[in-house]
Design a protein around this motif. Structure first.
Motif, PDB file in Angstrom:
ATOM      1  N   ALA A   1     -20.914  23.152  25.360  1.00  0.00           N
ATOM      2  CA  ALA A   1     -20.495  22.159  25.963  1.00  0.00           C
ATOM      3  C   ALA A   1     -21.155  22.310  26.782  1.00  0.00           C
ATOM      4  N   ASN A   2     -22.504  21.082  27.570  1.00  0.00           N
ATOM      5  CA  ASN A   2     -22.826  20.960  28.662  1.00  0.00           C
ATOM      6  C   ASN A   2     -22.222  19.695  29.302  1.00  0.00           C
ATOM      7  N   GLU A   3     -23.093  19.239  30.237  1.00  0.00           N
ATOM      8  CA  GLU A   3     -22.467  18.289  31.178  1.00  0.00           C
ATOM      9  C   GLU A   3     -21.765  17.144  30.880  1.00  0.00           C
ATOM     10  N   GLU A   4     -22.619  16.533  29.217  1.00  0.00           N
ATOM     11  CA  GLU A   4     -21.946  15.218  29.081  1.00  0.00           C
ATOM     12  C   GLU A   4     -20.748  15.623  28.407  1.00  0.00           C
ATOM     13  N   VAL A   5     -20.651  16.745  27.983  1.00  0.00           N
ATOM     14  CA  VAL A   5     -19.551  17.240  26.957  1.00  0.00           C
ATOM     15  C   VAL A   5     -18.202  17.578  27.198  1.00  0.00           C
TER      16      VAL A   5
ATOM     17  N   VAL B   1     -17.736  16.249  30.345  1.00  0.00           N
ATOM     18  CA  VAL B   1     -16.750  15.302  30.845  1.00  0.00           C
ATOM     19  C   VAL B   1     -16.389  14.823  29.902  1.00  0.00           C
ATOM     20  N   ASP B   2     -16.296  14.346  28.457  1.00  0.00           N
ATOM     21  CA  ASP B   2     -15.830  14.059  27.572  1.00  0.00           C
ATOM     22  C   ASP B   2     -14.805  15.150  27.277  1.00  0.00           C
ATOM     23  N   LEU B   3     -14.106  15.918  27.322  1.00  0.00           N
ATOM     24  CA  LEU B   3     -13.664  16.777  26.927  1.00  0.00           C
ATOM     25  C   LEU B   3     -12.002  17.021  27.940  1.00  0.00           C
ATOM     26  N   ILE B   4     -12.690  16.712  29.269  1.00  0.00           N
ATOM     27  CA  ILE B   4     -11.793  15.870  30.859  1.00  0.00           C
ATOM     28  C   ILE B   4     -11.191  14.565  30.579  1.00  0.00           C
ATOM     29  N   ARG B   5     -11.938  13.898  29.772  1.00  0.00           N
ATOM     30  CA  ARG B   5     -11.413  12.261  29.570  1.00  0.00           C
ATOM     31  C   ARG B   5     -10.447  12.782  28.346  1.00  0.00           C
ATOM     32  N   LEU B   6     -10.904  13.388  27.197  1.00  0.00           N
ATOM     33  CA  LEU B   6     -10.051  13.651  26.340  1.00  0.00           C
ATOM     34  C   LEU B   6      -8.904  14.282  26.382  1.00  0.00           C
ATOM     35  N   ALA B   7      -8.484  15.649  27.125  1.00  0.00           N
ATOM     36  CA  ALA B   7      -7.175  16.378  27.791  1.00  0.00           C
ATOM     37  C   ALA B   7      -6.580  14.983  28.733  1.00  0.00           C
ATOM     38  N   LEU B   8      -7.246  13.777  29.605  1.00  0.00           N
ATOM     39  CA  LEU B   8      -6.004  13.146  30.527  1.00  0.00           C
ATOM     40  C   LEU B   8      -5.654  12.046  29.183  1.00  0.00           C
TER      41      LEU B   8
ATOM     42  N   GLN C   1      -6.991  10.460  36.878  1.00  0.00           N
ATOM     43  CA  GLN C   1      -7.938  10.662  35.841  1.00  0.00           C
ATOM     44  C   GLN C   1      -8.260  10.285  37.382  1.00  0.00           C
ATOM     45  N   SER C   2      -8.331   8.848  37.883  1.00  0.00           N
ATOM     46  CA  SER C   2      -9.139   8.058  39.867  1.00  0.00           C
ATOM     47  C   SER C   2      -9.232   9.892  40.580  1.00  0.00           C
ATOM     48  N   LYS C   3      -8.149  10.622  40.192  1.00  0.00           N
ATOM     49  CA  LYS C   3      -9.154  11.916  41.244  1.00  0.00           C
ATOM     50  C   LYS C   3     -10.174  12.746  41.156  1.00  0.00           C
ATOM     51  N   ILE C   4      -9.428  13.082  39.887  1.00  0.00           N
ATOM     52  CA  ILE C   4     -10.496  13.831  38.981  1.00  0.00           C
ATOM     53  C   ILE C   4     -12.321  13.679  38.978  1.00  0.00           C
ATOM     54  N   ALA C   5     -12.449  11.899  38.328  1.00  0.00           N
ATOM     55  CA  ALA C   5     -12.942  11.983  38.494  1.00  0.00           C
ATOM     56  C   ALA C   5     -14.320  10.947  39.982  1.00  0.00           C
ATOM     57  N   GLU C   6     -13.017  11.613  41.176  1.00  0.00           N
ATOM     58  CA  GLU C   6     -13.874  11.604  42.675  1.00  0.00           C
ATOM     59  C   GLU C   6     -14.463  12.526  42.997  1.00  0.00           C
ATOM     60  N   VAL C   7     -13.203  13.571  42.693  1.00  0.00           N
ATOM     61  CA  VAL C   7     -13.956  15.673  42.863  1.00  0.00           C
ATOM     62  C   VAL C   7     -15.165  15.433  41.935  1.00  0.00           C
ATOM     63  N   LEU C   8     -15.591  15.717  40.910  1.00  0.00           N
ATOM     64  CA  LEU C   8     -15.950  15.636  39.764  1.00  0.00           C
ATOM     65  C   LEU C   8     -17.575  14.687  40.413  1.00  0.00           C
ATOM     66  N   GLY C   9     -17.534  13.413  40.370  1.00  0.00           N
ATOM     67  CA  GLY C   9     -18.713  13.070  40.647  1.00  0.00           C
ATOM     68  C   GLY C   9     -18.801  13.435  41.707  1.00  0.00           C
ATOM     69  N   GLY C  10     -18.017  14.256  42.972  1.00  0.00           N
ATOM     70  CA  GLY C  10     -18.763  14.670  44.171  1.00  0.00           C
ATOM     71  C   GLY C  10     -20.168  15.784  43.617  1.00  0.00           C
ATOM     72  N   SER C  11     -19.646  16.419  42.670  1.00  0.00           N
ATOM     73  CA  SER C  11     -20.586  17.973  41.619  1.00  0.00           C
ATOM     74  C   SER C  11     -21.846  17.062  41.208  1.00  0.00           C
ATOM     75  N   GLY C  12     -22.000  15.966  40.876  1.00  0.00           N
ATOM     76  CA  GLY C  12     -23.385  15.671  39.903  1.00  0.00           C
ATOM     77  C   GLY C  12     -22.445  14.956  38.753  1.00  0.00           C
ATOM     78  N   TYR C  13     -21.193  15.200  38.603  1.00  0.00           N
ATOM     79  CA  TYR C  13     -20.884  14.167  37.042  1.00  0.00           C
ATOM     80  C   TYR C  13     -20.773  12.849  37.229  1.00  0.00           C
ATOM     81  N   ASN C  14     -21.099  12.613  35.438  1.00  0.00           N
ATOM     82  CA  ASN C  14     -20.869  11.446  35.684  1.00  0.00           C
ATOM     83  C   ASN C  14     -19.278  10.319  36.404  1.00  0.00           C
ATOM     84  N   ASN C  15     -19.534   9.913  37.387  1.00  0.00           N
ATOM     85  CA  ASN C  15     -18.634   8.861  37.935  1.00  0.00           C
ATOM     86  C   ASN C  15     -17.967   7.990  37.353  1.00  0.00           C
TER      87      ASN C  15
END
Length: 815
Positions: free
Chosen positions: A556-560, A562-569, A655-669
């Motif tokens: 896992a890196n940052e991009e992976v 993100v993709d894994l969270i999207r896959l779980a959703l 998904q919107s909530k998770i994108a919002e909270v992770l986007g504030g921590s530097g992940y690709n919103n």
């Protein structure tokens, strides 16, 4: 008359008188030691008389044997032994011939005591190192006679044991006497080994039942000298002296003995024999024994399953004993042989016969063939454990190439066994592959999982057979797990604090990043489709959870992430979709899998707001919808409702909530807010595994294929029916224009005057020639000369062309 005899006796040769003097009047008194010392001194002083002394002693012994005067026979043999030990002169060979003649006379006797006496003398002789070689001495009789004594069937058990032990000692003496002397008889020839080895195995086998009993202290000495232990010691000594070229002659009689006495089926004795062999021979020769066992397995390809299973069991033990890399130079041939017999066993099980017809007399039992198949699979794993990583990778690719895969390796399918045969072969080969991958640790995932291996493996994960799909998942988990984290994810559960698991997590390497950039979408797609299968059961979901967890920790890196969270959703959306015909259990299982993984990944990312959202949803589920959590689904009796009502509200991860909270921590919103849709690769398009409707509705996410720097400039493009229609229309228009241009050219050359055509072609030729002249001028023009330049008219400098062979170069430029 007596006076005449006495007078003539004084005229006899001195050596005869010395020999006669060592014999007492009463044989019970034993050898006359003083006279024996005189005889020994005489033999050392006059070595040329040694052969006559031996001949006369042999004559007396033969006469005493014929007259049954066994006391004098013992005295004669004792005298011979002492002379043999004392004399090492060059004429010893002639004396040895007389000695061996007397030993042979004793061994030919039907009296056990004389046989044992002769054997003991021969053993003493075998321990003597002779100064001069003998070119004509033969030990054929002794090999045959000692082997016969090893099989003695004397009525008295004690005497029978003594005779057998004497035979074993005699064979040991023959080996010691001949094995290290190239001028002696070659004891390794098949005619000798075919007698020696079976004799030893017979005694090793005869005491097998009593060997396991622990002797009492009073019997310890006697038990230590039992025929079994003596035989094993002799057998080990024989094998330890075997050179490279003699291994085959030593092992072949073992194989024949086990065949002739049907000892493969019991396995115990065969395994014991080859353990002795593998521990006794030199380690660099181990692969020769393994190759002989493989050849013997081929020779018994139509034998009963217990026989083949016994040979495979021996192979398993031999591979475990062999040192690393001792399989030999033909590594793939070893696995090819085992896989071939695995395939044969499957065919035998399905057809019920060994020769392809139902006329065979042998009855094939399915359970015996299954036991053989399991033994072969274990043996493949045992061999793989002895190999270094680079060879194990080759074996993995080799086995994968043997698996019949629809659309990829259809020619490997079994011709006569039908679909069921192909399925069984797939299962058996995947089990073999699983054994090879167990314990395999690679630092570079690109080499551990190349495309030539990963693509067919993932194709197998889409088959309908649940067992095949489960094996594929187990193989993937074994290959990705490099820090032994797999046991910590053997079951799916909600863990409030993952620190108790003591996970081992390393930073993702550059090679791992390249691997995920190349194969991540392929992996995600197959994970998604595996969850979509109706026949998935609890073991499948447990393996999927372990696979997701291990990817998160190993690759896992940052991009992976993100993709894994999207896959779980996306899995959550799959369970909610009304378009899919998933059973209630599968929908609940997918919800539980998604919840368990999001609970894990949120703690790995250590983003508090993300963890808070996940924990809030889990708490709501625990109160209102426990059937969406693993604790109620992945148990022996799942607690799930008969029908799944519409799931919505606070029991879902947003998904919107998770994108919002992770986007504030530097992940690709932006990427987190984009729903995950499985991408289809070029191989999938070529294999035509998708319908036209799937092709039209496919969304291609360009941003996931490009680097993060280009994400803002390349938004996702949606391919719709209208887009495809326009592309088809445009391509048709271009073809029409090209066709019209060609028609005009042909018409011009058919109808235009000759002068016009010639002028047109001439202009093209002139243009071509001018271009060629320019090229030649550039390439042929010589380089500036080291000798400098010359000044032309009007003060202009002109480069002077000097041939290369006349140029003067600095010394440092010449070598």
């Amino acid at each position: 008359m007596y006076g005449v005899c006495g007078c003539c006796g004084a005229l006899r040769p001195r050596y005869k008188r010395l020999v006669d003097n060592i014999f007492p009047e009463d044989p019970e008194d034993g050898l006359v030691k003083a006279n024996m010392e005189k005889l020994t001194f005489y033999a050392l002083s006059a070595p040329e008389k040694l052969d006559r002394i031996g001949a006369y002693l042999s004559e007396r012994l033969s006469r005493d044997v014929a007259r049954h005067r066994y006391g004098y026979v013992c005295i004669a043999m004792e005298a011979l032994d002492q002379l043999l030990m004392a004399c090492h002169c060059q004429s010893i060979n002639l004396f040895v011939e007389s000695f061996l003649k007397m030993v042979r006379k004793l061994l030919e006797s039907d009296k056990p005591n004389l046989q044992i006496l002769g054997t003991n003398s021969f053993v003493k002789f075998a321990n003597i190192e002779e100064d001069t070689p003998s070119y004509h001495r033969s030990y054929d009789f002794f090999v045959s006679r000692f082997s016969e004594m090893c099989h003695s069937g004397y009525e008295d058990p004690d005497i029978r044991t003594k005779i057998r032990m004497a035979g074993i000692k005699g064979l040991q003496g023959v080996v010691r006497k001949t094995v290290n002397d190239e001028l002696q008889a070659n004891i390794w020839e098949p005619q000798h080994m075919d007698k020696i080895v079976p004799s030893l195995l017979f005694n090793l086998q005869s005491g097998e039942g009593t060997e396991s009993r622990s002797p009492s202290p009073l019997q310890a000495e006697k038990e230590r000298e039992s025929p079994v232990e003596l035989t094993e010691r002799c057998f080990r000594e024989l094998l330890g002296r075997a050179a490279y070229g003699n291994i085959k002659n030593a092992v072949t009689p073992v194989l024949m003995h086990l065949d002739n006495h049907s000892l493969w089926e019991g396995k115990t004795f065969a395994v014991r024999c080859f353990k002795i062999i593998m521990y006794s021979i030199q380690s660099q020769h181990s692969h020769l024994v393994i190759q002989q066992l493989l050849g013997h397995l081929d020779a018994n390809s139509k034998s009963s399953a217990p026989v083949r299973a016994g040979i495979v069991e021996v192979l398993l033990e031999a591979a475990a004993i062999a040192a690393s890399g001792s399989v030999g130079p033909t590594v793939l041939e070893v696995f090819n042989t085992l896989l071939r017999h695995l395939r044969l066993s499957v065919d035998y099980e399905l057809t019920g016969t060994y020769d392809g017809t139902n006329l065979g007399t042998k009855v094939i039992k399915e359970h015996e063939e299954r036991q053989l198949q399991e033994a072969v699979i274990c043996t493949i794993g045992s061999f793989a454990n002895t190999l270094p990583n680079y060879q194990r990778s080759e074996v993995m690719l080799f086995i994968m190439g043997k698996i019949p895969i629809p659309g990829m390796h259809p020619a490997l399918a079994s011709a006569g066994s039908g679909p069921e045969g192909n399925r069984m072969i797939q299962v058996m080969l995947l089990k073999s592959l699983r054994q090879v991958t167990e314990g395999f640790v690679s630092t570079n995932m690109l080499t551990a999982l190349p495309s030539s291996f990963l693509d067919p493996l993932l194709c197998l994960s889409l088959l309908e057979d649940p067992e095949v799909r489960l094996l594929v998942l187990q193989i993937l988990v074994s290959l990705i797990d490099r820090h032994d984290n797999k046991p910590k994810f053997s079951s799916i559960s909600i863990i409030s604090d993952i620190s108790v698991l003591k996970l081992k997590v390393d930073k993702c390497s550059r090679q791992d990043n390249l691997f995920m950039k190349k194969h991540s979408q392929h992996l995600y797609r197959h994970i998604y489709l595996c969850c979509k299968e109706e026949w998935s059961e609890q073991p499948h979901f447990e393996m999927l959870y372990a696979l997701l967890a291990l990817i998160s920790m190993e690759l896992a890196n940052e991009e992976v992430v993100v993709d894994l969270i999207r896959l779980a959703l996306a899995l959550q959306d799959l369970a909610l979709s009304s378009d899919e015909s998933l059973p209630v259990y599968n929908r609940c299982a997918v919800h539980a899998l998604s919840a368990a993984y999001l609970n894990l990944i949120c703690q790995l990312t250590t983003v508090p707001s993300f963890c808070q959202h996940v924990h809030e949803v889990i708490e709501v589920r625990q109160k209102e919808a426990a059937h969406l959590l693993p604790e109620d689904v992945f148990i022996e009796s799942p607690r799930i409702p008969a029908s799944l009502e519409k799931v919505e509200g606070e029991v879902l991860f947003l998904q919107s909530k998770i994108a919002e909270v992770l986007g504030g921590s530097g992940y690709n919103n932006e990427k987190l807010a984009t729903p995950f849709i499985p991408q289809f690769t070029d191989e999938d398009r070529l294999s035509k595994r998708k319908s036209i409707g799937e092709t039209i509705s496919l969304q291609v996410e360009v941003d996931s294929r490009n680097s993060p720097e280009k994400e803002e400039r390349t938004p996702a493009e949606e391919i719709t029916f209208q887009t495809l229609k326009n592309a088809i229309v445009d391509s048709v228009g271009m073809e029409e224009q090209e066709r019209e241009r060609r028609r005009q050219v042909v018409e011009k050359f058919q109808k235009a005057p000759f002068e016009e055509i010639a002028a047109h072609c001439g202009a093209r030729a002139t243009m071509l020639q001018s271009k060629l002249n320019q090229i030649f001028e550039i390439t042929i023009r010589p380089p500036p000369s080291p000798s400098g330049t010359i000044t032309a008219a009007y003060g202009q400098t002109q480069t002077r062309s000097v041939p290369v062979y006349e140029m003067k170069f600095p010394d440092l430029c010449v070598y």
